[in-house]
Structures are given as C-alpha cells and as structure tokens.
Motif scaffolding. Structure first.
Motif, PDB file in Angstrom:
ATOM      1  N   THR A 201       0.843  -1.193   0.000  1.00  0.00           N
ATOM      2  CA  THR A 201       0.000   0.000   0.000  1.00  0.00           C
ATOM      3  C   THR A 201       0.881   1.248   0.000  1.00  0.00           C
ATOM      4  O   THR A 201       2.019   1.211   0.499  1.00  0.00           O
ATOM      5  N   PRO A 202       0.405   2.363  -0.541  1.00  0.00           N
ATOM      6  CA  PRO A 202       1.212   3.583  -0.565  1.00  0.00           C
ATOM      7  C   PRO A 202       1.717   3.992   0.820  1.00  0.00           C
ATOM      8  O   PRO A 202       2.870   4.419   0.972  1.00  0.00           O
ATOM      9  N   ARG A 203       0.886   3.860   1.839  1.00  0.00           N
ATOM     10  CA  ARG A 203       1.290   4.268   3.190  1.00  0.00           C
ATOM     11  C   ARG A 203       2.429   3.396   3.700  1.00  0.00           C
ATOM     12  O   ARG A 203       3.401   3.900   4.285  1.00  0.00           O
ATOM     13  N   THR A 204       2.343   2.078   3.479  1.00  0.00           N
ATOM     14  CA  THR A 204       3.396   1.171   3.940  1.00  0.00           C
ATOM     15  C   THR A 204       4.726   1.481   3.260  1.00  0.00           C
ATOM     16  O   THR A 204       5.779   1.510   3.907  1.00  0.00           O
ATOM     17  N   LEU A 205       4.699   1.722   1.951  1.00  0.00           N
ATOM     18  CA  LEU A 205       5.926   2.008   1.219  1.00  0.00           C
ATOM     19  C   LEU A 205       6.547   3.328   1.663  1.00  0.00           C
ATOM     20  O   LEU A 205       7.774   3.436   1.822  1.00  0.00           O
ATOM     21  N   SER A 206       5.713   4.344   1.874  1.00  0.00           N
ATOM     22  CA  SER A 206       6.228   5.641   2.327  1.00  0.00           C
ATOM     23  C   SER A 206       6.818   5.534   3.731  1.00  0.00           C
ATOM     24  O   SER A 206       7.857   6.150   4.026  1.00  0.00           O
ATOM     25  N   ASP A 207       6.180   4.760   4.605  1.00  0.00           N
ATOM     26  CA  ASP A 207       6.715   4.543   5.958  1.00  0.00           C
ATOM     27  C   ASP A 207       8.072   3.844   5.888  1.00  0.00           C
ATOM     28  O   ASP A 207       9.001   4.184   6.636  1.00  0.00           O
ATOM     29  N   TRP A 208       8.199   2.858   4.995  1.00  0.00           N
ATOM     30  CA  TRP A 208       9.481   2.160   4.833  1.00  0.00           C
ATOM     31  C   TRP A 208      10.565   3.146   4.403  1.00  0.00           C
ATOM     32  O   TRP A 208      11.701   3.088   4.909  1.00  0.00           O
ATOM     33  N   ALA A 209      10.236   4.038   3.480  1.00  0.00           N
ATOM     34  CA  ALA A 209      11.226   5.012   3.000  1.00  0.00           C
ATOM     35  C   ALA A 209      11.685   5.933   4.124  1.00  0.00           C
ATOM     36  O   ALA A 209      12.876   6.268   4.219  1.00  0.00           O
ATOM     37  N   ARG A 210      10.774   6.345   4.992  1.00  0.00           N
ATOM     38  CA  ARG A 210      11.154   7.227   6.103  1.00  0.00           C
ATOM     39  C   ARG A 210      12.064   6.509   7.099  1.00  0.00           C
ATOM     40  O   ARG A 210      12.958   7.125   7.679  1.00  0.00           O
ATOM     41  N   ARG A 211      11.870   5.201   7.265  1.00  0.00           N
ATOM     42  CA  ARG A 211      12.692   4.442   8.209  1.00  0.00           C
ATOM     43  C   ARG A 211      14.033   4.022   7.617  1.00  0.00           C
ATOM     44  O   ARG A 211      14.966   3.702   8.355  1.00  0.00           O
ATOM     45  N   ASN A 212      14.131   4.016   6.286  1.00  0.00           N
ATOM     46  CA  ASN A 212      15.322   3.494   5.612  1.00  0.00           C
ATOM     47  C   ASN A 212      15.839   4.465   4.552  1.00  0.00           C
ATOM     48  O   ASN A 212      15.953   4.100   3.366  1.00  0.00           O
ATOM     49  N   PRO A 213      16.163   5.688   4.932  1.00  0.00           N
ATOM     50  CA  PRO A 213      16.560   6.679   3.913  1.00  0.00           C
ATOM     51  C   PRO A 213      17.782   6.268   3.104  1.00  0.00           C
ATOM     52  O   PRO A 213      17.886   6.619   1.922  1.00  0.00           O
ATOM     53  N   SER A 214      18.710   5.523   3.698  1.00  0.00           N
ATOM     54  CA  SER A 214      19.924   5.133   2.981  1.00  0.00           C
ATOM     55  C   SER A 214      19.676   4.063   1.918  1.00  0.00           C
ATOM     56  O   SER A 214      20.507   3.846   1.041  1.00  0.00           O
ATOM     57  N   LYS A 215      18.527   3.388   1.987  1.00  0.00           N
ATOM     58  CA  LYS A 215      18.226   2.305   1.043  1.00  0.00           C
ATOM     59  C   LYS A 215      17.320   2.733  -0.106  1.00  0.00           C
ATOM     60  O   LYS A 215      17.118   1.978  -1.054  1.00  0.00           O
ATOM     61  N   VAL A 216      16.769   3.935  -0.008  1.00  0.00           N
ATOM     62  CA  VAL A 216      15.704   4.334  -0.926  1.00  0.00           C
ATOM     63  C   VAL A 216      16.172   4.401  -2.378  1.00  0.00           C
ATOM     64  O   VAL A 216      15.549   3.834  -3.282  1.00  0.00           O
ATOM     65  N   ARG A 217      17.280   5.091  -2.620  1.00  0.00           N
ATOM     66  CA  ARG A 217      17.697   5.300  -4.017  1.00  0.00           C
ATOM     67  C   ARG A 217      18.002   3.973  -4.708  1.00  0.00           C
ATOM     68  O   ARG A 217      17.655   3.768  -5.876  1.00  0.00           O
ATOM     69  N   GLU A 218      18.634   3.057  -3.986  1.00  0.00           N
ATOM     70  CA  GLU A 218      18.930   1.754  -4.559  1.00  0.00           C
ATOM     71  C   GLU A 218      17.655   0.965  -4.814  1.00  0.00           C
ATOM     72  O   GLU A 218      17.539   0.242  -5.807  1.00  0.00           O
ATOM     73  N   ALA A 219      16.666   1.100  -3.903  1.00  0.00           N
ATOM     74  CA  ALA A 219      15.386   0.404  -4.094  1.00  0.00           C
ATOM     75  C   ALA A 219      14.679   0.905  -5.347  1.00  0.00           C
ATOM     76  O   ALA A 219      14.155   0.111  -6.137  1.00  0.00           O
ATOM     77  N   LEU A 220      14.659   2.218  -5.560  1.00  0.00           N
ATOM     78  CA  LEU A 220      13.993   2.783  -6.737  1.00  0.00           C
ATOM     79  C   LEU A 220      14.689   2.373  -8.025  1.00  0.00           C
ATOM     80  O   LEU A 220      14.042   2.216  -9.072  1.00  0.00           O
TER      81      LEU A 220
END
Length: 337
Positions: A201-220
């Motif tokens: 869900t959009p909320r779950t994914l956004s929450d994950w990004a806030r908790r894991n800022p160092s992983k976001v760019r690689e995930a995208l």
C-alpha cells in the motif's frame, strides 16, 4: 496525440445477449454514470453519432429514464477472451495528490522531470537520470516522498499541492508526457520478496522510505523506467485528468481497456466485487462504466482498470482492487461491433 475511437473487431470475443443476462442490471444508480457518458459522447466512435445526439438533447430526469434510453437504443454484447473465457481481471488506478515544492529544500529532494528534447537523454535508465547534470534544468517540482514520485510515475498523472512564498497553497496537475523506453519492474514486488514490507500500500511504502533513507535510491533503481511530465493548470479540482479518449475521467465510472478490443467511448456493464473488505464476504460491484483510457498493462477482452479518483481514499481503493471481472459492451442497435 489522441486518435478517434474505432469500433472493436468482430470475432468470437463478442456475443450478443439479452439484457436479462447482465447481473444486477437495474440496480445501479445510472445517473452517477451520466457525466462520463456525456463526456464520452464529445468524441464518439463511428456508429455512435445518432445515440450521442440523443445524449446531447437533454439529461434524463432519473435513473429509470436513463435505463430506458440505454435499453431502447443499445444492445449488450458479452465479452470473452480468445479462448472463450468470460472471466478476466479488474484492477484500479487513481490520481495521486502530493505535497511539492518549486525548490529543492528540506525533505523535498525527489524531482518530477519534464520530457527531454534530446532523444539520447530520454532513453537513459533511472539510475543515470538521477545522476545526470542535464536533468537539473528539467525539474518541474520536488516531492518529499520517493514512493509518492514512483506512485506518480506508475499512475501517469497527479496533483501537486504547492505552497507559495506567502503560505498560500496552490494545486496544479502534472500529466504524462512520455517515458524513457526502459522496461517496467516493480519496486514494491522487490521489497515484498525481500521481506522488507508486509504489503504494497502507498502508506506502507512511504513509511518504509522514512525508516530506511539510505536504502531508498537503490530500491527505486530496481525499476529503470522513468516517466516524464508536463504541467497543466487545474482550473476545477472536481474534474479528473484526461484519459486516452481525450475527455476527463470520472471517478468510479471511467475504465482503462485494451483499445485493440474495445473502442474508446464504449459503455460497459461490469460484474465484479468491492475491493475494500479483506476477509469479508464479497460484495457485488456491478455498474455502468465507460471505456475512456488505456494502459500498457491492460491487455485482452475481459480486462479493465477502474479509475477511483484522487486523494488518500482513492489510493487505498486502487491498491486493493484486484478482483475477477466479467464485462458486457453496450453498442447501438444495428451497429455490429
């Protein structure tokens, strides 16, 4: 450029039926579909001129009058896949509404890009777009949520809520302008497979990004496709984005279809179930919808993507929509699809 709608091809996928075969026919509030029907008649398919002239004359007084209008002048056709299967898939989409900034500041670090004029730049994968200095001049605005940006790119259009220097908010729309011709791969699917999120869900994914800022760019970067946009004024916030038919989409009544099978502008009767009651008894979702959009993932005769609207509620409904579907196309009497 939007092309005029064309009649669907004849063949075994279309079978003329009686109105009594449509599950739930007569139970829908057809007046809720009237704005979409009227909008679709602004760009009628061949063979629809006479019916659309009647639509333009006068709005029906009630649902019964509209029901009689449809039954008098149209005929239902059951849709089936090439193998004869009459059950397909319903999914959902929506128009994201996202906070944005004109300048890169604070949490607003994720750019929405305009379409490059240089063909070589247009074909770069996401990882190179993010690092290429020439894209700095193509940044329309910045978002504070990387998965909001991904959501915007998947949905193809969205609303940006921008705060002016004096604190006033202004909303504009960004519409699909093209993509980089790279394959689409699901970032959410990769995170689910690695066990980093429990749902997509959009909320779950956004929450994950806030908790894991160092992983976001690689995930995208898992998804090399980048969608480019053009900005449009939003004169009326109650009007949806324009679909492939060239008319505004109506929440809950416009669907994306495979236009090689179903002509844009075709009224459809859909038989599915409501998407927002996990674990509960299935509630029928039977209503009149209009084929007014298309999409690369929408293929086949019994396949539709229902436009739910904009905002958080529409996002939740769209993310939960993945139900079995049956479809009937309504075509003018005497005109063979």
């Amino acid at each position: 450029m939007t092309e005029p709608a064309r009649p669907a091809p004849s063949g075994p996928r279309w079978q003329a039926v009686d109105w009594r075969e449509l599950p739930g026919w007569g139970s829908d509030d057809l007046l809720a579909a009237w704005p979409a029907l009227r909008a679709g008649c602004q760009r009628p398919a061949p063979g629809w001129a006479e019916f659309c002239a009647r639509v333009a004359l006068q709005a029906p007084a009630d649902a019964m009058e509209l029901t009689l209008l449809l039954m008098k002048h149209l005929r239902p056709w059951r849709l089936a896949a090439d193998n004869g299967d009459t059950t397909g898939l319903l999914t959902g989409y929506f128009e994201p509404q996202l906070a944005a900034s004109r300048t890169r500041q604070g949490a607003f670090q994720w750019p929405v890009h305009a379409l490059p004029t240089d063909p070589a730049l247009r074909r770069l994968p996401r990882r190179e777009v993010d690092a290429h200095p020439r894209f700095a001049a193509l940044e329309l605005a910045y978002l504070d949520d990387p998965f909001g940006l991904l959501q915007l790119q998947v949905q193809g259009s969205g609303r940006l809520v921008l705060r002016d220097a004096n604190g006033a908010e202004r909303t504009s729309r960004v519409a699909w302008a093209g993509h980089n011709d790279q394959p689409f791969l699901s970032v959410a699917r990769a995170l689910l497979d690695r066990g980093e999120v429990a749902d997509a869900t959009p909320r779950t994914l956004s929450d994950w990004a806030r908790r894991n800022p160092s992983k976001v760019r690689e995930a995208l970067a898992v998804n090399p496709r980048v969608v480019f946009f053009r900005e449009e004024p939003l004169a009326d916030p109650n009007v949806g984005p324009r679909g492939a038919q060239g008319v505004p989409l109506t929440p809950g009544r416009s669907v994306a279809v495979d236009r090689s099978v179903i002509a844009l502008g075709t009224p459809l009767w859909m038989d599915s179930t409501e998407p927002w009651a996990p674990g509960a008894a299935a509630t029928p979702l039977r209503r009149l919808v209009l084929a007014q959009d298309t999409g690369s993932a929408i293929a086949g005769a019994v396949r539709a993507d229902l436009f739910w609207g904009w905002g958080e509620d529409a996002a939740q409904r769209a993310s939960r929509t993945k139900q079995p579907l049956r479809l009937w196309a309504l075509w003018p009497e005497g005109v063979r699809p």
